[in-house]
Scaffold this motif. Structure first.
Motif, PDB file in Angstrom:
ATOM      1  N   ASP A 237       0.846  -1.188   0.000  1.00 38.19           N
ATOM      2  CA  ASP A 237       0.000   0.000   0.000  1.00 38.19           C
ATOM      3  C   ASP A 237       0.887   1.245   0.000  1.00 38.19           C
ATOM      4  OD1 ASP A 237      -1.866   1.995   0.337  1.00 38.19           O
ATOM      5  OD2 ASP A 237      -3.002   0.943   1.891  1.00 38.19           O
ATOM      6  N   LEU A 238       0.906   1.950  -1.127  1.00 39.14           N
ATOM      7  CA  LEU A 238       1.719   3.161  -1.277  1.00 39.14           C
ATOM      8  C   LEU A 238       0.851   4.401  -1.466  1.00 39.14           C
ATOM      9  CD1 LEU A 238       4.421   1.740  -3.722  1.00 39.14           C
ATOM     10  CD2 LEU A 238       4.677   2.143  -1.268  1.00 39.14           C
ATOM     11  N   ARG A 239      -0.372   4.355  -0.999  1.00 41.64           N
ATOM     12  CA  ARG A 239      -1.242   5.513  -1.160  1.00 41.64           C
ATOM     13  C   ARG A 239      -0.658   6.731  -0.443  1.00 41.64           C
ATOM     14  NH1 ARG A 239      -6.923   3.077   0.599  1.00 41.64           N
ATOM     15  NH2 ARG A 239      -5.510   1.939   1.984  1.00 41.64           N
ATOM     16  N   ARG A 240      -0.752   7.866  -1.081  1.00 40.86           N
ATOM     17  CA  ARG A 240      -0.235   9.142  -0.595  1.00 40.86           C
ATOM     18  C   ARG A 240       1.298   9.158  -0.467  1.00 40.86           C
ATOM     19  NH1 ARG A 240      -4.770  12.008   1.517  1.00 40.86           N
ATOM     20  NH2 ARG A 240      -6.283  11.752  -0.161  1.00 40.86           N
ATOM     21  N   CYS A 241       1.983   8.222  -1.088  1.00 44.84           N
ATOM     22  CA  CYS A 241       3.449   8.250  -1.163  1.00 44.84           C
ATOM     23  C   CYS A 241       3.812   8.960  -2.469  1.00 44.84           C
ATOM     24  CB  CYS A 241       4.027   6.834  -1.131  1.00 44.84           C
ATOM     25  SG  CYS A 241       3.703   5.923   0.388  1.00 44.84           S
ATOM     26  N   PHE A 242       3.773  10.282  -2.445  1.00 47.12           N
ATOM     27  CA  PHE A 242       3.833  11.053  -3.684  1.00 47.12           C
ATOM     28  C   PHE A 242       5.228  11.204  -4.259  1.00 47.12           C
ATOM     29  CE2 PHE A 242      -0.188  12.751  -1.762  1.00 47.12           C
ATOM     30  CZ  PHE A 242      -1.030  12.171  -2.703  1.00 47.12           C
ATOM     31  N   ASN A 243       6.254  10.715  -3.557  1.00 46.12           N
ATOM     32  CA  ASN A 243       7.599  10.716  -4.120  1.00 46.12           C
ATOM     33  C   ASN A 243       7.859   9.476  -4.972  1.00 46.12           C
ATOM     34  OD1 ASN A 243       8.282  13.130  -2.790  1.00 46.12           O
ATOM     35  ND2 ASN A 243       8.897  12.026  -0.950  1.00 46.12           N
ATOM     36  N   VAL A 244       6.932   8.530  -4.937  1.00 43.10           N
ATOM     37  CA  VAL A 244       7.063   7.314  -5.733  1.00 43.10           C
ATOM     38  C   VAL A 244       6.408   7.518  -7.091  1.00 43.10           C
ATOM     39  CG1 VAL A 244       6.354   4.899  -5.914  1.00 43.10           C
ATOM     40  CG2 VAL A 244       7.214   5.786  -3.737  1.00 43.10           C
TER      41      VAL A 244
END
Length: 324
Positions: A237-244
Motif C-alpha cells: 500500500d503506497l497511497r499518498r506516497c507522492f515521491n514514488v
C-alpha cells in the motif's frame, strides 16, 4: 457504547445469593459458555472490566478465564485525558488476566515504554501488536519490548515516530514478521524525500507478505530496495506516497510482482483514519510549511465502543480491589 439493552446487573447479596437488579438475566445465562464467551469478547477489554463481568456470577466466571484475553483491544477516540479511568491500569489488568496466553493486542494513544515492556514480559507468545498514535514510546522502549516477543508476525506502528535503527532492530528481533504497517499523514507538498524507513524494512524484514506505508516519504530508490529484499511481498500500500513514481520499468515490476498494489493516487475511501490533507500556512521566506493545523486523524465512521460517561467513578473487584 449503549448498554441500555444489556441484561441487568446482579450484585452480591447476603447468604452467597445474588440480588437481581431489574429483569432476570433469563435466557442469557442458559447459553453454552463457549457461545457466551464469544459474544462477550466483542464488548472489548474496558467494557468487560467495567460492566459485563458485574452482571452476574456466570458472566464473571467466564470473564475470568484466560482464554477471554487472548485478544485485547484498547482502541479509543484519543480523549484519554478526559476519561474517568486509567487506561494503562486497565490494560495491565487485562494482560494479567491473559496469564501468558495473549496473542493480539491493540493500543492507541496511551502507550508508554513501561506499559509496552510490561506487556512483552508477560506475553512471550504475542503474534500481533498494534501501537497507533503512541508518541510516548521511545526507540529504546520499542527495541527492549521487541527482543522479548520473537514470535511476532504482525506489527502496526502507524502515527508513531521511530528511527531507522529502531525499526531495523525490531526486524531482526522478530524474524517471523509477515505484516508491517507504518502509516503517517500524507502531504502532497512539499516533496520532502526520505528513504530511511524503507531501507529499514528492506534490511531487516525479508519475510514480509504485507506492507502498508500510507503517506510515507520514500522515493523509487527506497521502493527498489524493498522489492529487491522482500521477495515474498504480496500486498503493498503506497497511497499518498507522492515521491514514488510508478511508471516505466518500476511500474511494470510492481504490477507483475505485487498481487494487491495500492498506488499513490488510489482511493482512500477504505482507509481507517482521516486521509484529508492538513491545511498548511506557507512562509514567505521558506519553501516548507511553517505551521500545521490541528486535525482529528480519526474517521467520523469509526464508532469505537470503549467510552463511558462522566459519572463513571471506577470499578471495584472483590478479589483484586480497585481496578480503575
Amino acid at each position: 457504547m449503549d448498554y441500555s439493552h444489556s441484561p441487568p446487573r446482579t450484585l452480591g447479596g447476603g447468604g452467597g445469593e445474588e440480588e437481581e437488579v431489574g429483569i432476570e438475566c433469563g435466557k442469557w445465562v442458559e447459553l453454552p459458555e463457549d457461545v457466551m464467551a464469544s459474544i462477550l469478547k466483542r464488548v472489548g477489554a474496558i467494557g468487560i472490566l467495567a460492566n459485563v463481568e458485574r452482571v452476574c456470577k456466570t458472566w464473571r466466571n467466564i470473564c475470568k478465564e484466560p482464554t477471554m484475553w487472548r485478544s485485547i483491544d484498547m482502541r479509543n477516540l484519543g480523549d484519554i485525558w478526559d476519561m474517568d479511568y486509567d487506561m494503562v491500569k486497565i490494560c495491565r489488568h487485562a494482560v494479567d488476566r491473559s496469564s501468558g496466553a495473549l496473542l493480539h493486542i491493540n493500543i492507541e494513544y496511551f502507550g508508554t515504554d513501561d506499559l509496552l515492556l510490561y506487556i512483552a514480559d508477560r506475553s512471550t507468545q504475542l503474534k500481533s501488536l498494534r501501537l497507533v498514535f503512541c508518541q510516548n514510546i521511545s526507540d529504546e522502549g520499542l527495541i527492549a519490548a521487541a527482543s522479548k516477543i520473537p514470535l511476532l508476525e504482525e506489527l502496526d506502528l502507524s502515527y508513531c515516530s521511530f528511527s531507522k535503527a529502531a525499526l531495523e532492530k525490531v526486524g531482526h528481533c522478530c524474524p517471523l514478521l509477515r505484516s508491517f504497517k507504518l502509516n503517517t499523514t500524507g502531504y502532497r507538498y512539499p516533496c520532502i524525500e526520505c528513504d530511511d524507513e524503507a531501507l529499514a524494512v528492506a534490511e531487516s524484514m525479508p519475510g514480509l507478505r504485507h506492507l502498508q506505508m500510507f503517506g510515507n516519504k520514500l522515493t523509487n530508490d527506497g521502493l527498489q530496495a524493498i522489492l529487491d529484499a522482500c521477495l515474498y511481498l504480496e500486498s503493498l500500500d503506497l497511497r499518498r506516497c507522492f515521491n514514488v513514481i510508478l511508471e516505466g520499468q518500476m511500474g511494470r515490476r510492481c504490477s507483475e510482482r505485487i498481487k494487491d498494489l495500492r498506488r499513490p493516487n488510489d482511493s482512500t475511501d477504505d482507509y481507517p483514519f482521516d486521509s484529508r490533507f492538513p491545511h498548511i500556512l506557507w512562509s514567505d521566506e521558506e519553501d516548507y510549511p511553517c505551521r500545521f493545523s490541528d486535525i482529528d486523524f480519526m474517521s467520523d465512521d469509526d464508532n469505537y465502543e470503549f467510552s463511558f460517561g462522566s459519572n463513571f467513578t471506577g470499578v471495584y473487584d472483590e478479589e483484586d480491589g480497585w481496578l480503575f
